[in-house]
Design a protein around this motif. Sequence first.
Motif, short mmCIF file in Angstrom:
data_model
loop_
_atom_site.label_atom_id
_atom_site.label_comp_id
_atom_site.label_asym_id
_atom_site.label_seq_id
_atom_site.Cartn_x
_atom_site.Cartn_y
_atom_site.Cartn_z
N MET A 1 0.79 -1.22 0.02
CA MET A 1 0.06 -0.12 -0.02
C MET A 1 0.97 1.24 -0.14
N GLN A 2 0.65 2.24 -0.81
CA GLN A 2 1.29 3.56 -0.88
C GLN A 2 0.59 4.41 -0.08
N THR A 3 1.42 5.53 0.62
CA THR A 3 0.96 6.55 1.34
C THR A 3 2.19 7.45 1.23
N THR A 4 2.01 8.64 2.10
CA THR A 4 3.02 9.62 2.22
C THR A 4 3.87 9.34 3.64
N LEU A 5 4.82 10.03 3.64
CA LEU A 5 5.74 9.92 4.82
C LEU A 5 4.94 10.47 6.07
N SER A 6 4.05 11.52 5.79
CA SER A 6 3.32 12.08 6.98
C SER A 6 2.33 11.29 7.53
N GLN A 7 2.04 10.12 6.62
CA GLN A 7 0.70 9.31 7.15
C GLN A 7 1.42 8.16 8.08
N LEU A 8 2.82 7.85 8.11
CA LEU A 8 3.42 6.71 9.11
C LEU A 8 3.06 6.95 10.39
N ILE A 40 13.04 3.67 4.99
CA ILE A 40 13.17 4.74 5.89
C ILE A 40 12.13 4.59 7.00
N LYS A 41 12.17 5.05 8.34
CA LYS A 41 11.28 4.81 9.64
C LYS A 41 11.11 5.88 10.29
N LEU A 42 9.81 6.07 10.60
CA LEU A 42 9.52 7.18 11.63
C LEU A 42 9.79 6.92 12.92
N ILE A 43 10.54 7.81 13.52
CA ILE A 43 11.18 7.76 14.92
C ILE A 43 10.42 8.42 15.72
N ARG A 44 10.06 9.64 15.49
CA ARG A 44 9.08 10.50 16.41
C ARG A 44 8.53 11.75 15.73
N LYS A 45 7.36 12.32 16.28
CA LYS A 45 6.83 13.45 15.84
C LYS A 45 6.89 14.42 17.04
N ALA A 46 7.26 15.78 16.68
CA ALA A 46 7.05 16.68 17.60
C ALA A 46 5.81 16.68 18.28
N PRO A 47 5.60 17.45 19.44
CA PRO A 47 4.29 17.52 20.10
C PRO A 47 3.17 18.19 19.39
N PRO A 51 7.90 19.18 13.59
CA PRO A 51 8.46 18.29 12.39
C PRO A 51 8.43 16.93 12.67
N PHE A 52 8.90 16.04 11.75
CA PHE A 52 8.89 14.58 11.97
C PHE A 52 10.54 14.07 11.89
N GLU A 53 10.84 13.13 12.82
CA GLU A 53 12.10 12.65 12.71
C GLU A 53 12.12 11.24 11.99
N ARG A 64 9.91 18.79 7.99
CA ARG A 64 8.57 19.61 8.27
C ARG A 64 7.41 18.47 7.56
N LYS A 65 6.12 18.89 7.96
CA LYS A 65 5.02 17.77 7.89
C LYS A 65 4.89 18.19 6.07
N THR A 66 4.77 19.52 5.74
CA THR A 66 4.42 19.90 4.51
C THR A 66 5.57 19.06 3.55
N GLU A 67 6.67 19.06 3.75
CA GLU A 67 7.97 18.10 3.07
C GLU A 67 7.66 16.78 3.08
N ALA A 68 7.18 16.08 4.25
CA ALA A 68 6.81 14.70 4.33
C ALA A 68 5.68 14.49 3.56
N GLU A 69 4.57 15.37 3.37
CA GLU A 69 3.54 14.91 2.71
C GLU A 69 3.74 14.86 1.01
N THR A 70 5.06 15.16 0.52
CA THR A 70 5.62 15.24 -0.85
C THR A 70 6.06 13.71 -1.15
N VAL A 71 6.53 13.14 -0.13
CA VAL A 71 7.37 11.78 -0.43
C VAL A 71 6.17 10.63 -0.48
N ILE A 72 6.21 9.98 -1.31
CA ILE A 72 5.37 8.51 -1.59
C ILE A 72 6.29 7.56 -1.35
#
Length: 79
Positions: A1-8, A40-47, A51-53, A64-72
């Motif tokens: 299934m494909q999604t964006t980085l911001s959805q992990l 790639i692995k999502l480590i953490r999200k800021a409160p 941004p995302f790490e 940043r979230k806006t950048e993560a939304e552009t990566v499939i």
Amino acid sequence: MQTTLSQLSIGQSATIVSHQSNGAVRQRLLDLGLIPQSQIKLIRKAPLRDPFEFRVGATSVVIRKTEAETVIVQLATLS
């Protein structure tokens, strides 16, 4: 299934498929190591969820979230 980085979810892994960004943003993401076919692995999200790490190889990357939304990405499947 494909999604964006911001959805992990935290701790979830995926493989980068493509970028939907252009210009300087695209180049910055590539320079940070977010290259297609990379794991790639999502480590953490800021409160406040920005941004995302992420962990790419042995490197930690913060975007940043806006950048993560552009990566499939393709979600990793458990076998």
